[in-house]
Design a protein around this motif. Structure first.
Motif, PDB file in Angstrom:
ATOM      1  N   ASP A   6       0.845  -1.198   0.000  1.00  0.00           N
ATOM      2  CA  ASP A   6       0.000   0.000   0.000  1.00  0.00           C
ATOM      3  C   ASP A   6       0.877   1.243   0.000  1.00  0.00           C
ATOM      4  O   ASP A   6       2.073   1.165  -0.300  1.00  0.00           O
ATOM      5  CB  ASP A   6      -0.981  -0.021   1.189  1.00  0.00           C
ATOM      6  CG  ASP A   6      -0.253  -0.072   2.532  1.00  0.00           C
ATOM      7  OD1 ASP A   6       0.966   0.167   2.566  1.00  0.00           O
ATOM      8  OD2 ASP A   6      -0.916  -0.333   3.549  1.00  0.00           O
ATOM      9  N   ASN A   7       0.311   2.394   0.376  1.00  0.00           N
ATOM     10  CA  ASN A   7       1.097   3.633   0.342  1.00  0.00           C
ATOM     11  C   ASN A   7       2.281   3.592   1.320  1.00  0.00           C
ATOM     12  O   ASN A   7       3.297   4.235   1.099  1.00  0.00           O
ATOM     13  CB  ASN A   7       0.207   4.865   0.587  1.00  0.00           C
ATOM     14  CG  ASN A   7      -0.575   4.793   1.888  1.00  0.00           C
ATOM     15  OD1 ASN A   7      -0.617   3.763   2.544  1.00  0.00           O
ATOM     16  ND2 ASN A   7      -1.199   5.899   2.263  1.00  0.00           N
ATOM     17  N   VAL A   8       2.142   2.805   2.388  1.00  0.00           N
ATOM     18  CA  VAL A   8       3.256   2.627   3.328  1.00  0.00           C
ATOM     19  C   VAL A   8       4.435   1.965   2.611  1.00  0.00           C
ATOM     20  O   VAL A   8       5.595   2.367   2.772  1.00  0.00           O
ATOM     21  CB  VAL A   8       2.800   1.759   4.529  1.00  0.00           C
ATOM     22  CG1 VAL A   8       3.990   1.273   5.341  1.00  0.00           C
ATOM     23  CG2 VAL A   8       1.832   2.527   5.398  1.00  0.00           C
ATOM     24  N   SER A   9       4.113   0.953   1.807  1.00  0.00           N
ATOM     25  CA  SER A   9       5.173   0.237   1.080  1.00  0.00           C
ATOM     26  C   SER A   9       5.891   1.193   0.130  1.00  0.00           C
ATOM     27  O   SER A   9       7.107   1.115  -0.045  1.00  0.00           O
ATOM     28  CB  SER A   9       4.590  -0.923   0.275  1.00  0.00           C
ATOM     29  OG  SER A   9       3.461  -1.454   0.893  1.00  0.00           O
ATOM     30  N   CYS A  10       5.118   2.105  -0.490  1.00  0.00           N
ATOM     31  CA  CYS A  10       5.738   3.068  -1.417  1.00  0.00           C
ATOM     32  C   CYS A  10       6.703   3.975  -0.657  1.00  0.00           C
ATOM     33  O   CYS A  10       7.821   4.221  -1.106  1.00  0.00           O
ATOM     34  CB  CYS A  10       4.686   3.942  -2.102  1.00  0.00           C
ATOM     35  SG  CYS A  10       3.546   3.004  -3.102  1.00  0.00           S
ATOM     36  N   MET A  11       6.246   4.463   0.509  1.00  0.00           N
ATOM     37  CA  MET A  11       7.110   5.366   1.293  1.00  0.00           C
ATOM     38  C   MET A  11       8.351   4.628   1.774  1.00  0.00           C
ATOM     39  O   MET A  11       9.473   5.124   1.643  1.00  0.00           O
ATOM     40  CB  MET A  11       6.339   5.917   2.501  1.00  0.00           C
ATOM     41  CG  MET A  11       5.278   6.924   2.138  1.00  0.00           C
ATOM     42  SD  MET A  11       4.567   7.695   3.606  1.00  0.00           S
ATOM     43  CE  MET A  11       3.444   6.424   4.165  1.00  0.00           C
ATOM     44  N   ASN A  12       8.160   3.437   2.336  1.00  0.00           N
ATOM     45  CA  ASN A  12       9.302   2.669   2.840  1.00  0.00           C
ATOM     46  C   ASN A  12      10.263   2.310   1.715  1.00  0.00           C
ATOM     47  O   ASN A  12      11.475   2.232   1.915  1.00  0.00           O
ATOM     48  CB  ASN A  12       8.834   1.380   3.525  1.00  0.00           C
ATOM     49  CG  ASN A  12       8.246   1.635   4.902  1.00  0.00           C
ATOM     50  OD1 ASN A  12       8.380   2.733   5.445  1.00  0.00           O
ATOM     51  ND2 ASN A  12       7.594   0.628   5.461  1.00  0.00           N
ATOM     52  N   GLY A  13       9.690   2.089   0.534  1.00  0.00           N
ATOM     53  CA  GLY A  13      10.490   1.643  -0.601  1.00  0.00           C
ATOM     54  C   GLY A  13      11.501   2.669  -1.076  1.00  0.00           C
ATOM     55  O   GLY A  13      12.430   2.347  -1.825  1.00  0.00           O
ATOM     56  N   CYS A  24      13.041  -0.158   2.991  1.00  0.00           N
ATOM     57  CA  CYS A  24      12.466  -1.104   2.035  1.00  0.00           C
ATOM     58  C   CYS A  24      12.707  -2.564   2.444  1.00  0.00           C
ATOM     59  O   CYS A  24      12.145  -3.466   1.842  1.00  0.00           O
ATOM     60  CB  CYS A  24      12.954  -0.834   0.625  1.00  0.00           C
ATOM     61  SG  CYS A  24      14.662  -1.201   0.366  1.00  0.00           S
ATOM     62  N   GLU A  25      13.521  -2.766   3.495  1.00  0.00           N
ATOM     63  CA  GLU A  25      13.714  -4.149   3.944  1.00  0.00           C
ATOM     64  C   GLU A  25      12.439  -4.724   4.564  1.00  0.00           C
ATOM     65  O   GLU A  25      12.223  -5.932   4.537  1.00  0.00           O
ATOM     66  CB  GLU A  25      14.851  -4.210   4.971  1.00  0.00           C
ATOM     67  CG  GLU A  25      16.214  -3.941   4.351  1.00  0.00           C
ATOM     68  CD  GLU A  25      17.276  -3.647   5.392  1.00  0.00           C
ATOM     69  OE1 GLU A  25      17.048  -3.937   6.591  1.00  0.00           O
ATOM     70  OE2 GLU A  25      18.326  -3.124   5.017  1.00  0.00           O
ATOM     71  N   LYS A  26      11.647  -3.851   5.203  1.00  0.00           N
ATOM     72  CA  LYS A  26      10.354  -4.304   5.740  1.00  0.00           C
ATOM     73  C   LYS A  26       9.300  -3.323   5.220  1.00  0.00           C
ATOM     74  O   LYS A  26       8.906  -2.387   5.919  1.00  0.00           O
ATOM     75  CB  LYS A  26      10.391  -4.341   7.268  1.00  0.00           C
ATOM     76  CG  LYS A  26      11.216  -5.495   7.821  1.00  0.00           C
ATOM     77  CD  LYS A  26      11.193  -5.555   9.325  1.00  0.00           C
ATOM     78  CE  LYS A  26       9.961  -6.245   9.881  1.00  0.00           C
ATOM     79  NZ  LYS A  26       9.898  -7.695   9.654  1.00  0.00           N
ATOM     80  N   ARG A  27       8.873  -3.559   4.007  1.00  0.00           N
ATOM     81  CA  ARG A  27       8.098  -2.536   3.301  1.00  0.00           C
ATOM     82  C   ARG A  27       6.684  -2.353   3.815  1.00  0.00           C
ATOM     83  O   ARG A  27       6.085  -1.314   3.616  1.00  0.00           O
ATOM     84  CB  ARG A  27       8.067  -2.828   1.802  1.00  0.00           C
ATOM     85  CG  ARG A  27       9.425  -2.506   1.184  1.00  0.00           C
ATOM     86  CD  ARG A  27       9.461  -2.710  -0.276  1.00  0.00           C
ATOM     87  NE  ARG A  27       8.519  -1.864  -0.991  1.00  0.00           N
ATOM     88  CZ  ARG A  27       8.440  -1.846  -2.304  1.00  0.00           C
ATOM     89  NH1 ARG A  27       9.225  -2.625  -3.026  1.00  0.00           N
ATOM     90  NH2 ARG A  27       7.569  -1.084  -2.905  1.00  0.00           N
ATOM     91  N   ARG A  28       6.119  -3.348   4.452  1.00  0.00           N
ATOM     92  CA  ARG A  28       4.756  -3.195   4.975  1.00  0.00           C
ATOM     93  C   ARG A  28       4.763  -2.629   6.392  1.00  0.00           C
ATOM     94  O   ARG A  28       3.718  -2.266   6.923  1.00  0.00           O
ATOM     95  CB  ARG A  28       4.029  -4.548   4.996  1.00  0.00           C
ATOM     96  CG  ARG A  28       3.421  -4.980   3.697  1.00  0.00           C
ATOM     97  CD  ARG A  28       4.399  -5.315   2.605  1.00  0.00           C
ATOM     98  NE  ARG A  28       5.239  -6.472   2.862  1.00  0.00           N
ATOM     99  CZ  ARG A  28       4.933  -7.726   2.554  1.00  0.00           C
ATOM    100  NH1 ARG A  28       3.790  -7.991   1.982  1.00  0.00           N
ATOM    101  NH2 ARG A  28       5.776  -8.714   2.796  1.00  0.00           N
ATOM    102  N   THR A  29       5.944  -2.607   7.014  1.00  0.00           N
ATOM    103  CA  THR A  29       6.019  -2.345   8.453  1.00  0.00           C
ATOM    104  C   THR A  29       6.277  -0.875   8.748  1.00  0.00           C
ATOM    105  O   THR A  29       7.272  -0.318   8.307  1.00  0.00           O
ATOM    106  CB  THR A  29       7.157  -3.197   9.062  1.00  0.00           C
ATOM    107  OG1 THR A  29       6.905  -4.552   8.722  1.00  0.00           O
ATOM    108  CG2 THR A  29       7.228  -3.033  10.559  1.00  0.00           C
TER     109      THR A  29
END
Ligand code: FE2
Length: 423
Positions: free
Chosen positions: A115-122, A128-133
């Motif tokens: 989701d948008n969290v994964s985009c930001m973490n990415g 990006c190692e824990k993209r959903r977290t």
């Protein structure tokens, strides 16, 4: 409503009530707009509409939920309260006491969930190692949700819309969440519910933990009780977000725009080339009932630090993980257990249980009011550090400069560009 001229009073009640603390200077922009934001809040009714922080929300990776609960059972007083499942997430609600904020963990159901969290973490090499977290944000109780949204929208604050949001908890109509902040990447949530009872809030299908899950939590509960830790750790004292150097004042003022908190003050941590900036809820006498919000940032941006060989652990963290919540601090009861200060006792028992910490407990707590503090290593399940604080002899603040310098340095050594085992 006409606001522009009314905001020129220049001295709000909150500024008269709470004297600014700390030695970090702010810009003329900040000094000009802080009272105007307070005045706008008062006149638009937000100060009366918003009350206390009722929950914090953390998203973990698929299958990390129960593992994170096990960790919280050992390290904090939070205990399982309810479990729901909607179209996208399992939602674990944990509680200490009704008057303290709940801990809501949302766990995607699918391995393919992004989701948008994964985009930001990415965007960040270690994010990006824990993209959903990611720590998502806090939920505040308000007396009129539609009015809060209307007022904030009129002040150009944007909200996430159910039809555009993948996370069905964030899209729930009984809550409204702002868009992730450009400055902090946190959201602020609002609900009319006091969150004492989640039934009727449309969180999804109510579930029970199965026998295996219950056994795992009971085991950690028994271990924490065996060590005698439960009564020594009170609850969340403050939530500390790290931001880029240039976002420090925006992060504070934006949060003050969207909440009923006041600016307590900023402290320069010279040795680490950073500052610690604190906002508090004026409606509570005890932070446990609505934790303080702390923002930490470098004093100078990374690209000039080599000129004067300045330290940069705070900005290095933000460059590696992204702007985000860095740690959640828990207050430890002042006193001693088994001849040790309570914080030393708690940390000793957690270390025996294989919980890793950064460096040692910092601070002396001898004959004068003082603070002892420590950072755990970042959780494998939430990427959040747990801080413990023991305020000895009624110490009044959130940190001491020497402690923060040492804690920041210790954390920096663990937050470099190395690989974390991801989700
Ligand atoms: Fe802290």
């Amino acid at each position: 409503m006409e606001f522009s001229l009314a905001y020129n009073s220049g001295m709000s009640k909150l500024m008269e009530q709470f004297e600014k603390q700390g030695d970090k200077e702010n810009s003329s922009f900040f000094n000009e707009y802080l009272p105007l934001i307070y005045d706008r809040r008062e006149q638009s009714g937000l100060d009366d509409l918003i009350s206390k922080m009722r929950a914090v929300v953390i998203q973990v990776g698929p299958d990390d939920g129960l593992k994170y609960l096990e960790e919280l059972y050992l390290m904090t007083p939070y205990r399982f309260h309810a479990l729901y499942e909607n179209e996208t997430h399992r939602i674990y609600v944990l509680r200490i006491k009704p008057e303290q904020p709940d801990y809501i963990i949302v766990e995607p159901l699918s391995e393919d969930y992004y989701d948008n969290v994964s985009c930001m973490n990415g965007l960040f090499p270690r994010g990006c190692e824990k993209r959903r977290t990611k720590y998502l944000g806090e939920i505040f109780q308000v007396s009129d949700l539609a009015e809060v949204v209307k007022v904030l929208q009129s002040q150009q604050i944007r909200f996430q819309k159910a039809e555009n949001v993948k996370n069905k908890f964030i899209g729930n109509e009984n809550f409204r969440f702002t868009e992730p902040s450009y400055f902090t990447a946190n959201v602020v949530g609002y609900t009319e519910s006091d969150l004492l009872d989640y039934e009727g809030l449309g969180l999804g299908k109510r579930l029970d933990l199965d026998a295996d899950e219950l056994e795992r939590l009971e085991k950690m509960d028994a271990l924490q009780k065996h060590f005698g830790l439960l009564d020594l750790i009170y609850g969340i004292d403050h939530l500390a977000t790290r931001v880029f150097c240039g976002s420090r004042e925006d992060a504070i003022l934006e949060f003050l725009t969207m909440s009923n908190y006041y600016y307590w003050g900023s402290f320069n941590i010279e040795e680490m080339n950073s500052s610690t900036n604190v906002c508090r809820n004026p409606q509570v006498k005890n932070e446990l009932h609505s934790p303080a919000k702390v923002f930490t940032a470098n004093n100078t941006p990374f690209y000039v630090n080599s000129v004067k060989d300045l330290a940069s652990p705070t900005e290095d963290f933000v460059r590696n993980f992204g702007r985000r919540m860095h740690h959640i601090a828990y207050e430890v009861e002042d006193g001693e257990t088994g001849g040790l200060k309570n914080i030393d006792y708690v940390v000793g028992k957690l270390v025996e249980s294989d919980i890793p910490f950064l460096a040692k407990v910092i601070g002396e707590c001898k004959d004068i009011p003082d603070l002892k503090q420590i950072f755990s290593k970042a959780s494998k399940h939430s990427v959040l550090i747990t801080e413990y604080d023991q305020r000895c002899k009624n110490f009044g603040g959130f940190f001491t400069k020497t402690n923060v310098a040492e804690l920041t340095k210790a954390a920096g050594e663990d937050e470099g560009l190395k690989t974390m085992v991801g989700d």
